[in-house]
Design a protein around this motif. Structure first.
Motif, PDB file in Angstrom:
ATOM      1  N   VAL A  90      19.608  -0.297  28.334  1.00  0.00           N
ATOM      2  CA  VAL A  90      20.042   0.796  27.709  1.00  0.00           C
ATOM      3  C   VAL A  90      20.791   0.613  26.622  1.00  0.00           C
ATOM      4  N   ALA A  91      20.290   1.580  25.467  1.00  0.00           N
ATOM      5  CA  ALA A  91      20.826   1.379  24.172  1.00  0.00           C
ATOM      6  C   ALA A  91      22.399   2.041  23.994  1.00  0.00           C
ATOM      7  N   ASP A  92      23.282   1.323  23.671  1.00  0.00           N
ATOM      8  CA  ASP A  92      24.705   1.731  24.051  1.00  0.00           C
ATOM      9  C   ASP A  92      25.124   2.225  22.347  1.00  0.00           C
ATOM     10  N   THR A  93      24.369   3.361  22.067  1.00  0.00           N
ATOM     11  CA  THR A  93      24.562   3.861  20.809  1.00  0.00           C
ATOM     12  C   THR A  93      25.989   4.335  20.325  1.00  0.00           C
ATOM     13  N   GLY A  94      26.812   4.446  21.425  1.00  0.00           N
ATOM     14  CA  GLY A  94      28.214   5.046  21.106  1.00  0.00           C
ATOM     15  C   GLY A  94      29.027   3.748  20.895  1.00  0.00           C
ATOM     16  N   ASN A  95      28.705   2.482  21.451  1.00  0.00           N
ATOM     17  CA  ASN A  95      29.631   1.398  21.669  1.00  0.00           C
ATOM     18  C   ASN A  95      30.548   1.618  22.489  1.00  0.00           C
ATOM     19  N   LYS A  96      30.277   2.151  23.666  1.00  0.00           N
ATOM     20  CA  LYS A  96      31.582   2.314  24.450  1.00  0.00           C
ATOM     21  C   LYS A  96      31.189   1.847  25.769  1.00  0.00           C
ATOM     22  N   LEU A  97      30.057   1.493  26.141  1.00  0.00           N
ATOM     23  CA  LEU A  97      29.617   0.832  27.664  1.00  0.00           C
ATOM     24  C   LEU A  97      29.993  -0.412  27.951  1.00  0.00           C
ATOM     25  N   GLY A  98      30.684  -0.844  29.095  1.00  0.00           N
ATOM     26  CA  GLY A  98      31.066  -2.115  29.521  1.00  0.00           C
ATOM     27  C   GLY A  98      29.934  -2.967  29.678  1.00  0.00           C
ATOM     28  N   GLY A  99      30.457  -4.118  30.084  1.00  0.00           N
ATOM     29  CA  GLY A  99      29.892  -5.247  30.351  1.00  0.00           C
ATOM     30  C   GLY A  99      29.013  -6.044  29.234  1.00  0.00           C
ATOM     31  N   ARG A 100      28.353  -7.197  29.294  1.00  0.00           N
ATOM     32  CA  ARG A 100      27.530  -7.689  28.610  1.00  0.00           C
ATOM     33  C   ARG A 100      26.731  -7.207  27.672  1.00  0.00           C
ATOM     34  N   GLY A 101      26.640  -7.187  26.268  1.00  0.00           N
ATOM     35  CA  GLY A 101      26.000  -6.605  25.244  1.00  0.00           C
ATOM     36  C   GLY A 101      25.463  -7.666  24.374  1.00  0.00           C
ATOM     37  N   VAL A 102      24.294  -6.938  23.587  1.00  0.00           N
ATOM     38  CA  VAL A 102      23.655  -7.887  22.534  1.00  0.00           C
ATOM     39  C   VAL A 102      23.243  -6.895  21.371  1.00  0.00           C
ATOM     40  N   TRP A 103      23.370  -7.319  20.057  1.00  0.00           N
ATOM     41  CA  TRP A 103      23.092  -6.402  19.153  1.00  0.00           C
ATOM     42  C   TRP A 103      21.636  -6.740  18.276  1.00  0.00           C
ATOM     43  N   VAL A 104      21.063  -5.641  17.999  1.00  0.00           N
ATOM     44  CA  VAL A 104      19.946  -5.747  17.238  1.00  0.00           C
ATOM     45  C   VAL A 104      19.856  -5.057  16.146  1.00  0.00           C
ATOM     46  N   SER A 105      19.463  -5.440  15.002  1.00  0.00           N
ATOM     47  CA  SER A 105      19.339  -4.596  13.826  1.00  0.00           C
ATOM     48  C   SER A 105      18.577  -3.241  14.038  1.00  0.00           C
ATOM     49  N   ALA A 106      18.947  -2.269  13.535  1.00  0.00           N
ATOM     50  CA  ALA A 106      18.572  -0.907  13.645  1.00  0.00           C
ATOM     51  C   ALA A 106      17.280  -0.757  13.168  1.00  0.00           C
ATOM     52  N   VAL A 107      16.260  -1.483  13.342  1.00  0.00           N
ATOM     53  CA  VAL A 107      14.920  -1.341  12.781  1.00  0.00           C
ATOM     54  C   VAL A 107      13.775  -1.285  13.837  1.00  0.00           C
ATOM     55  N   ARG A 108      13.028  -0.384  13.850  1.00  0.00           N
ATOM     56  CA  ARG A 108      12.042  -0.248  14.891  1.00  0.00           C
ATOM     57  C   ARG A 108      11.223  -1.428  15.210  1.00  0.00           C
TER      58      ARG A 108
END
Length: 211
Positions: free
Chosen positions: A48-66
């Motif tokens: 799931v893309a957490d575009t609002g940065n509000k979802l709980g749980g472990r997350g990872v970040w990726v540059s916003a480039v297709r």
């Protein structure tokens, strides 16, 4: 591939960035959250893309480039970094593209609702000074030059889908919209959020949709 929208470029465009920074799991770039997208796993194991940065749980970040997100998908990097098997739909990137576009349209609607967005070249001609000018993808170069000279916006965003501007204005298509200068911090924040979210969408959108 690193993000085409780095902190210096955003700052040069007069966009005030949020302070928190995160690291892209693909490029290793440490950048402002505004130019990255956070990804989490749903309870049923779907990415799931957490575009609002509000979802709980472990997350990872990726540059916003297709291309960068696609690299993470094809290289099974989400499962690796999230430390579990992750299911990813075949149309994940296209769905993300549409989701980011919907968020932008909602942001424009809110800006119009609070009175900081004025749509239509005719209405803009009466505005002496603008904070920003949104130029639709079917705008006339000649009319654009006139509006820029007359309204003297602090910033300009070109190639905005004219159907978006029309949708928030009750029309089929609108070539121009202006962002009024405001003393309200809440209204200025709407403006900043729109511009940073626009850059994220352009990074994720298909080449023929980026405008």
């Amino acid at each position: 591939m690193s993000s085409p929208y780095t902190s210096p470029e955003l700052e040069q465009a007069n966009i005030k960035l949020p302070r928190p920074q995160r690291k892209c799991i693909i490029t290793g770039e440490i950048a402002d959250k505004a130019v990255l997208i956070r990804f989490v796993v749903s309870p049923d194991g779907e990415l799931v893309a957490d575009t609002g940065n509000k979802l709980g749980g472990r997350g990872v970040w990726v540059s916003a480039v297709r291309e960068t997100i696609n690299q993470a998908i094809s290289g099974n990097q989400f499962s690796r970094h999230l430390k579990q098997t992750v299911r990813i739909s075949d149309n994940f990137l296209d769905n993300l593209d549409r989701r980011l576009a919907d968020q932008l349209i909602a942001r424009l609607s809110m800006m119009r609702k609070v009175g900081v967005l004025v749509a239509g070249g005719g209405k803009l001609r009466s505005q002496a000074l603008l904070s920003g000018l949104l130029i639709g993808d079917d705008a006339s170069p000649r009319e654009t030059q006139k509006l820029v000279s007359g309204c003297r916006p602090d910033w300009i965003e070109k190639g905005i889908p004219s159907v978006w501007l029309g949708q928030v204005s009750g029309s089929t298509s609108v070539a121009y919209a202006g962002v009024l200068r405001s003393a309200s911090s809440a209204e200025r924040r709407l403006e900043t959020l729109f511009r940073t979210e626009l850059r994220r969408w352009r990074g994720v959108a298909k080449a023929n949709d980026k405008r």
